[in-house]
Design an enzyme around this catalytic site. Structure first.
Site, PDB file in Angstrom:
ATOM      1  N   SER A   1       0.847  -1.191   0.000  1.00 53.42           N
ATOM      2  CA  SER A   1       0.000   0.000   0.000  1.00 53.42           C
ATOM      3  C   SER A   1       0.877   1.234   0.000  1.00 53.42           C
ATOM      4  CB  SER A   1      -0.909   0.013   1.233  1.00 53.42           C
ATOM      5  OG  SER A   1      -0.295   0.753   2.271  1.00 53.42           O
ATOM      6  N   LYS A   2       0.352   2.295  -0.599  1.00 54.41           N
ATOM      7  CA  LYS A   2       1.223   3.461  -0.721  1.00 54.41           C
ATOM      8  C   LYS A   2       1.452   4.135   0.623  1.00 54.41           C
ATOM      9  CE  LYS A   2      -2.314   6.065  -3.254  1.00 54.41           C
ATOM     10  NZ  LYS A   2      -2.598   6.806  -4.438  1.00 54.41           N
ATOM     11  N   ARG A   3       0.630   3.849   1.592  1.00 51.15           N
ATOM     12  CA  ARG A   3       0.867   4.427   2.920  1.00 51.15           C
ATOM     13  C   ARG A   3       1.967   3.677   3.665  1.00 51.15           C
ATOM     14  NH1 ARG A   3      -3.810   3.125   4.240  1.00 51.15           N
ATOM     15  NH2 ARG A   3      -4.653   3.403   2.158  1.00 51.15           N
ATOM     16  N   ARG A   4       1.967   2.352   3.552  1.00 55.46           N
ATOM     17  CA  ARG A   4       2.913   1.534   4.309  1.00 55.46           C
ATOM     18  C   ARG A   4       4.237   1.305   3.587  1.00 55.46           C
ATOM     19  NH1 ARG A   4      -1.371  -2.249   5.702  1.00 55.46           N
ATOM     20  NH2 ARG A   4      -1.035  -3.126   3.653  1.00 55.46           N
TER      21      ARG A   4
ATOM     22  N   VAL B   1       6.174   2.106  -2.912  1.00 58.18           N
ATOM     23  CA  VAL B   1       5.562   1.474  -4.089  1.00 58.18           C
ATOM     24  C   VAL B   1       5.799   2.252  -5.379  1.00 58.18           C
ATOM     25  CG1 VAL B   1       3.732   0.360  -2.755  1.00 58.18           C
ATOM     26  CG2 VAL B   1       3.333   2.632  -3.727  1.00 58.18           C
TER      27      VAL B   1
END
Ligand code: GLU
Length: 490
Positions: free
Chosen positions: A255-258, A261
């Site tokens: 995910s782009k938050r974690r 990417v």
């Protein structure tokens, strides 16, 4: 038209059921940096188009006005070009922009309405929820189906899901059967008349005569609905292939938050395009031989969707770095030096710009090239040559100097280097001989010297850079390390 017909069209799930010429598409939504998962999907499409002489259509799905930005679109186009999906290649077509086809999406929806395959519904979200609560069932209960509502403000147009089941033939996942009873009459046009994603996506695929839809697994739940739409529009559905989700070390979806990417970010760090491409292709697929490191031409020759695994693929940063290391090693030296130049002259370097000496770097380049995982790492391998003092890693320094006899080896090496022949081999032998006299193995003997000269415990081979630094500077650094420990200078 019957949605069940697709289930019996072919006994062989891997057979190409589409009779259209081979046309694949990549259909990203420009809502952020270009995701590595998107890049992998694009490459899978690209590999097939190249081998089979098909067409790769780039369609930018830019209908989400709130989230789309023109710079993301350019970012996608640039990132695709970087991984070799070049707009000038004869297999490439586009980019097309979904937002320009809204009239066609609406016209298709109207055709379905005219044919009785879609109907208007005026229920609000709240009303739908209330009804669901009362009946104990989830979602919309298709209760507007037979109310014969005319089009009107605020009324959504819904697709009338036929009875039966929908069998999706997926080249990766095999046959997936969906019971239509579990699929509610989904919305084609919103209350304001604008088309929904599912409809726009299918109408564009129909218009662009797409034969194969190869995309991320997260779209699989949409597929029975989309297949029904293809059939309702009187078209043979495409061949589907849903490629596995990418997960991180904790086996959670990237995910782009974690997670990191963005393809752009890897590019900036000095992952080579060829390494990235090769690595991305192995996320769900593997070349047949005993190595996964294979050139694009071989990938194109051997990649088959039927061989793609459907279990989640681990996006392993260490493995990516290992791939990159191999690709860096394989570069002609001049290319490596040229590729490093932007990193060595960037604003991120720790040394004063005027201290950088390209000749010194070129001399060191073969040693560095053997070792780095990314081009950005090069900075940390040569910084000690362009800084007035070694950039000391305090913890590494303390640990190294605390080892048995490290300080004695350092002190005696200083003595010996005052008069030693100034040649890498001689300096190395001198240091090792001193180590040996103390019962210290070779690698351990050079550790205090390395940390004194470079500030770190890992780096390029040590003695060539020492020759480069010169006797005076070398002795100055070695003595300064000894001072730092507080030991009496020999
Ligand atoms: N625009 C969709 C996405 O970026 C892709 C839909 C598709 O490939 O069918 O997720």
């Amino acid at each position: 038209m019957s949605s069940t017909s697709s289930g019996t069209a072919s006994a062989d799930p891997s057979a190409d059921r589409s009779t259209r010429p081979l046309r694949l598409r990549f259909a990203p939504s420009p809502t952020g940096f270009f995701h590595v998962g998107g890049a992998r999907t694009a490459l899978y499409n690209w590999a097939i188009a190249q081998r089979e002489g098909g067409t790769f259509v780039l369609r930018i799905e830019d209908t989400d006005e709130a989230r789309n930005q023109p710079e993301w679109t350019q970012g996608i186009i640039d990132a695709l070009a970087w991984i070799g999906i070049d707009a000038d290649d004869p297999h490439f077509e586009g980019p097309y922009f979904q937002s320009t086809y809204a009239d066609q999406h609406i016209a298709a929806a109207n055709r379905l309405y005219e044919a009785g395959m879609a109907y208007y519904c005026d229920l609000t979200g709240e009303q739908i929820q209330e009804r669901a609560k009362a009946s104990g069932k989830q979602g919309y209960d298709n209760s507007s189906r037979d109310r014969g509502l005319e089009p009107g403000p605020g009324r959504v147009l819904r697709f009338r899901v036929p009875e039966g089941s929908t069998v999706v033939h997926d080249l990766v996942r095999g046959e997936v059967e969906f019971d239509n009873a579990n699929i509610e009459d989904f919305v084609l046009l919103r209350g304001n008349g604008s088309p929904m994603f599912l409809l726009a996506n299918v109408v564009d695929d129909v218009t662009m005569q797409i034969s194969h839809v190869v995309r991320a697994e997260e779209h699989l739940p949409n597929t029975p609905k989309q297949q029904m739409l293809w059939e309702a529009l009187g078209e043979v559905p495409p061949v589907w292939a849903h490629v596995p989700v990418l997960v991180n070390e904790q086996r959670k979806k990237l995910s782009k938050r974690r997670d990191k990417v963005a393809v752009e970010q890897y590019r900036e760090e000095g992952i080579l395009a060829d390494a990235m491409v090769n690595y991305l292709m192995t996320l769900g697929w593997a070349p047949a031989g005993d190595t996964e490191i294979v050139p694009w031409s071989e990938i194109v020759e051997h990649f088959r969707l039927e061989d793609v695994k459907h279990s989640p693929a681990f996006f392993d940063l260490k493995k990516l770095s290992a791939f990159n290391k191999e690709y860096i090693k394989a570069m002609p030296l001049d290319d490596f030096v040229a590729a490093c130049a932007p990193y060595l002259t960037s604003d991120d370097v720790p040394w004063p710009r005027e201290q950088f000496n390209p000749v010194v770097f070129s001399e060191m380049a073969p040693l560095v090239q053997e070792r780095v995982g990314t081009l950005a790492e090069v900075i940390g391998y040569v910084d000690f040559l362009f800084l007035a003092d070694a950039p000391i890693d305090e913890a590494a320094f303390a640990k190294t100097m605390a080892a048995a006899d490290a300080v004695a080896v350092l002190a005696e090496t200083i003595d010996a280097y005052e008069t030693a022949e100034w040649d890498a081999e001689a300096l190395k032998e001198t240091c090792f001989a001193i180590g040996e006299a103390h019962g210290v193995a070779k690698g351990k003997a050079q550790a205090p010297i390395r940390v004194a000269i470079t500030g770190r415990t890992v780096g390029p081979p040590l003695f060539e850079p020492i020759v480069r630094l010169g006797r005076e500077e070398t002795l100055r650094r070695l003595r300064s390390a000894l001072d730092r420990i507080g030991a009496p200078t020999a």
